[in-house]
Enzyme design. Sequence first.
Site, PDB file in Angstrom:
ATOM      1  CG  HIS A   1      12.082  39.730  27.331  1.00  0.00           C
ATOM      2  ND1 HIS A   1      11.574  39.342  28.644  1.00  0.00           N
ATOM      3  CD2 HIS A   1      12.949  38.565  26.947  1.00  0.00           C
ATOM      4  CE1 HIS A   1      12.112  38.198  29.143  1.00  0.00           C
ATOM      5  NE2 HIS A   1      13.089  37.729  28.333  1.00  0.00           N
TER       6      HIS A   1
ATOM      7  CG  ASP B   1      14.761  32.982  24.277  1.00  0.00           C
ATOM      8  OD1 ASP B   1      14.292  32.268  25.344  1.00  0.00           O
ATOM      9  OD2 ASP B   1      15.849  33.652  24.463  1.00  0.00           O
TER      10      ASP B   1
ATOM     11  NE  ARG C   1      16.956  16.417  40.337  1.00  0.00           N
ATOM     12  CZ  ARG C   1      16.920  16.539  39.039  1.00  0.00           C
ATOM     13  NH1 ARG C   1      16.418  15.462  38.642  1.00  0.00           N
ATOM     14  NH2 ARG C   1      17.833  17.368  38.490  1.00  0.00           N
TER      15      ARG C   1
ATOM     16  CE  LYS D   1      16.610  44.311  31.208  1.00  0.00           C
ATOM     17  NZ  LYS D   1      17.987  44.398  31.744  1.00  0.00           N
TER      18      LYS D   1
ATOM     19  CD  GLU E   1      20.613  38.188  24.015  1.00  0.00           C
ATOM     20  OE1 GLU E   1      20.620  37.769  25.139  1.00  0.00           O
ATOM     21  OE2 GLU E   1      20.121  37.460  23.146  1.00  0.00           O
TER      22      GLU E   1
ATOM     23  CG  HIS F   1      14.807  39.544  33.199  1.00  0.00           C
ATOM     24  ND1 HIS F   1      14.478  38.512  32.499  1.00  0.00           N
ATOM     25  CD2 HIS F   1      15.752  40.344  32.666  1.00  0.00           C
ATOM     26  CE1 HIS F   1      15.545  38.395  31.444  1.00  0.00           C
ATOM     27  NE2 HIS F   1      16.240  39.454  31.636  1.00  0.00           N
TER      28      HIS F   1
HETATM   29  P1  NAD Z   1      19.011  24.251  36.600  1.00  0.00           P
HETATM   30  O1  NAD Z   1      19.022  23.192  35.553  1.00  0.00           O
HETATM   31  O2  NAD Z   1      20.391  25.070  36.623  1.00  0.00           O
HETATM   32  O3  NAD Z   1      18.517  24.255  37.814  1.00  0.00           O
HETATM   33  C1  NAD Z   1      17.471  23.412  38.156  1.00  0.00           C
HETATM   34  C2  NAD Z   1      17.075  23.516  39.650  1.00  0.00           C
HETATM   35  O4  NAD Z   1      16.113  22.430  39.617  1.00  0.00           O
HETATM   36  C3  NAD Z   1      18.221  22.581  40.370  1.00  0.00           C
HETATM   37  O5  NAD Z   1      18.402  23.244  41.414  1.00  0.00           O
HETATM   38  C4  NAD Z   1      17.618  21.119  40.503  1.00  0.00           C
HETATM   39  O6  NAD Z   1      17.959  20.528  41.716  1.00  0.00           O
HETATM   40  C5  NAD Z   1      16.097  21.207  40.416  1.00  0.00           C
HETATM   41  N1  NAD Z   1      15.203  20.074  40.275  1.00  0.00           N
HETATM   42  C6  NAD Z   1      15.079  19.607  39.023  1.00  0.00           C
HETATM   43  N2  NAD Z   1      14.301  18.833  39.167  1.00  0.00           N
HETATM   44  C7  NAD Z   1      13.899  18.622  40.293  1.00  0.00           C
HETATM   45  C8  NAD Z   1      12.737  17.637  40.976  1.00  0.00           C
HETATM   46  N3  NAD Z   1      12.364  16.641  40.445  1.00  0.00           N
HETATM   47  N4  NAD Z   1      12.713  18.032  42.431  1.00  0.00           N
HETATM   48  C9  NAD Z   1      13.358  19.096  43.016  1.00  0.00           C
HETATM   49  N5  NAD Z   1      14.172  19.743  42.390  1.00  0.00           N
HETATM   50  C10 NAD Z   1      14.550  19.716  41.191  1.00  0.00           C
HETATM   51  O7  NAD Z   1      17.835  25.425  36.002  1.00  0.00           O
HETATM   52  P2  NAD Z   1      18.142  27.058  35.831  1.00  0.00           P
HETATM   53  O8  NAD Z   1      18.638  27.346  34.745  1.00  0.00           O
HETATM   54  O9  NAD Z   1      18.196  27.548  37.188  1.00  0.00           O
HETATM   55  O10 NAD Z   1      16.374  27.519  35.332  1.00  0.00           O
HETATM   56  C11 NAD Z   1      15.372  27.337  36.150  1.00  0.00           C
HETATM   57  C12 NAD Z   1      14.253  27.961  35.497  1.00  0.00           C
HETATM   58  O11 NAD Z   1      14.385  29.143  35.415  1.00  0.00           O
HETATM   59  C13 NAD Z   1      13.984  27.021  34.271  1.00  0.00           C
HETATM   60  O12 NAD Z   1      12.477  27.278  34.183  1.00  0.00           O
HETATM   61  C14 NAD Z   1      14.404  28.093  33.182  1.00  0.00           C
HETATM   62  O13 NAD Z   1      13.725  28.050  31.950  1.00  0.00           O
HETATM   63  C15 NAD Z   1      14.191  29.596  33.872  1.00  0.00           C
HETATM   64  N6  NAD Z   1      15.037  30.247  33.542  1.00  0.00           N
HETATM   65  C16 NAD Z   1      16.385  30.418  33.823  1.00  0.00           C
HETATM   66  C17 NAD Z   1      17.179  31.339  33.441  1.00  0.00           C
HETATM   67  C18 NAD Z   1      18.635  31.315  33.322  1.00  0.00           C
HETATM   68  O14 NAD Z   1      19.386  32.269  33.165  1.00  0.00           O
HETATM   69  N7  NAD Z   1      19.176  30.127  34.195  1.00  0.00           N
HETATM   70  C19 NAD Z   1      16.758  32.597  32.635  1.00  0.00           C
HETATM   71  C20 NAD Z   1      15.342  32.578  32.368  1.00  0.00           C
HETATM   72  C21 NAD Z   1      14.342  31.668  32.976  1.00  0.00           C
END
Ligand code: NAD
Length: 484
Positions: A240, A235, A51, A182, A216, A178
């Site tokens: 997992h 979760d 975004r 591993k 953890e 993920h």
């Molecule tokens: P985040 O909130 O840090 O990032 C979200 C991203 O989505 C940003 O780049 C934002 O710009 C983009 N975004 C949001 N709304 C948007 C829109 N309308 N149009 C275009 N882009 C848009 O989230 P995150 O932590 O990076 O997680 C992303 C996904 O991965 C989620 O589904 C989360 O559940 C999953 N996930 C994250 C982790 C982690 O460690 N962060 C681990 C496992 C799974």
Amino acid sequence: MVSRVIPVDEFDLVIFGGTGDLARRKILPGLFRRYLAGQMPRGSRIIGAARTEMDDAGYREMVSEAVAEFGGPEKADATGLADFLAALRYVAIDATGDGGWSDLAALMRDGVVRAFYFSVAPSLFGDLAERLHTYGIADRNSRIVVEKPFGRDLASAKALNDTLAAHFNEGQIYRIDHYLGKETVQNLMAVRFGNVLFEPLWNSHYVDHIQITVAETVGVGGRGAYYDKSGAMRDMVQNHLMQLLCLIAMEPPSVFGADEVRDEKLKVIRALQPVESHHIVRGQYDANGDTPSFRADVENPRSFTESFIAMKVNVSNWRWADTPFYLRTGKKMKGRASEIAVVFKDLGHSIFEGDTARHRNILAIRLQPNEGIDLQVTIKEPGPGGMRLIDVPLDMTFADALGDDAEPATDAYERLIMDVIRGNQTLFMRGDEVEAAWAWTDPLINGWEARNDVPKLYDQGSAGPEDAMMLMHRDGRRWRDVKA
Ligand code: NAD
């Protein structure tokens, strides 16, 4: 060392959510490492799409900072980093509107693998999938990668599967877990199916029980609001731990192919018996002096969500009749350790005079820390003084065993992303697997939600609630120590 890295085909990888936490911590540093390893061919491009308004230069700066923070030892390679950054592009895009999509379409090239990583909230998956088609960006060979959580129950997982299926066939959809990326988890299959030693013993005649622990030391961190609606079962267990259980319990597939492996895992999930409520222990970490409780961390003083769960699971088939699987996972425990332990039965009879100890072979597969496998065997204690037996581990820590021949450690994410580019789905969850897993967990979760089941409190830095110990003790067994 001669590198055994085989480059993948040239690709364009679009990361939706390319400015987010996951992209910065895992996806981009992982791709950088693959670039340095020579696996990402020159000419391949990574296109961040999110975004925030920024240009290519701004994105390169952001990624450079992410690599500096999360890149590991490789981040010191300044020349490599400059080359890698040159492969990056950025498009500001609105997943729910039209902004940016024509720009993205104009950027895409023919004749290279197209992959789209949905690193955004699942509520945006449908919008992304639809627009990838409307704007002619995805074709029949394109791949999409989707992140957990894949639904929060069977109904929502089905809805998500249907949404993706409206635009992509199953062979194009890569659902990431993920844990499956591993090294040790893949090694588990190599050990089981590449050696004559284990498979004949891999059944309830010889295996007493199996323990799967993912412990953890961290709490819910900044994810309190999400976690309070999720809990350890959704979760961690539904995805997992269930996947690990499947790899241990499954029948040997005829070949190591994506559908052959996933068919066998699916059969295991379908063979899981419903778990009786007295075989489940749910826990919540308590406050510890100034360190807040789980309820304070999730900012919900009446939260009944579990930050710990232990359960006894039975797989209802010939191989595993009478061999229980004990699963446990929790936050704020005394060590950060993940392992699978296959505990073999006691020796039926000892020929050694005076030997009253219980000698057991245990195959322990460590996922973290120090990925490796060790096999506990009984030997004679060295030295004079007669035949005294001791149990020692035959340690197969990969870094030690392979020495200089070991490839540098790769993170699960980077390995899985390379599998996406190769078109290999073996280590990704299929839609029917995910649904079967929810079909098994839904009644359990619905049961405790309906009766407002209150989790047992446990001390931070402990092995979980006392009742979790009792779950094992009642069966004359004990959990292995959770070591840091
Ligand atoms: P985040 O909130 O840090 O990032 C979200 C991203 O989505 C940003 O780049 C934002 O710009 C983009 N975004 C949001 N709304 C948007 C829109 N309308 N149009 C275009 N882009 C848009 O989230 P995150 O932590 O990076 O997680 C992303 C996904 O991965 C989620 O589904 C989360 O559940 C999953 N996930 C994250 C982790 C982690 O460690 N962060 C681990 C496992 C799974």
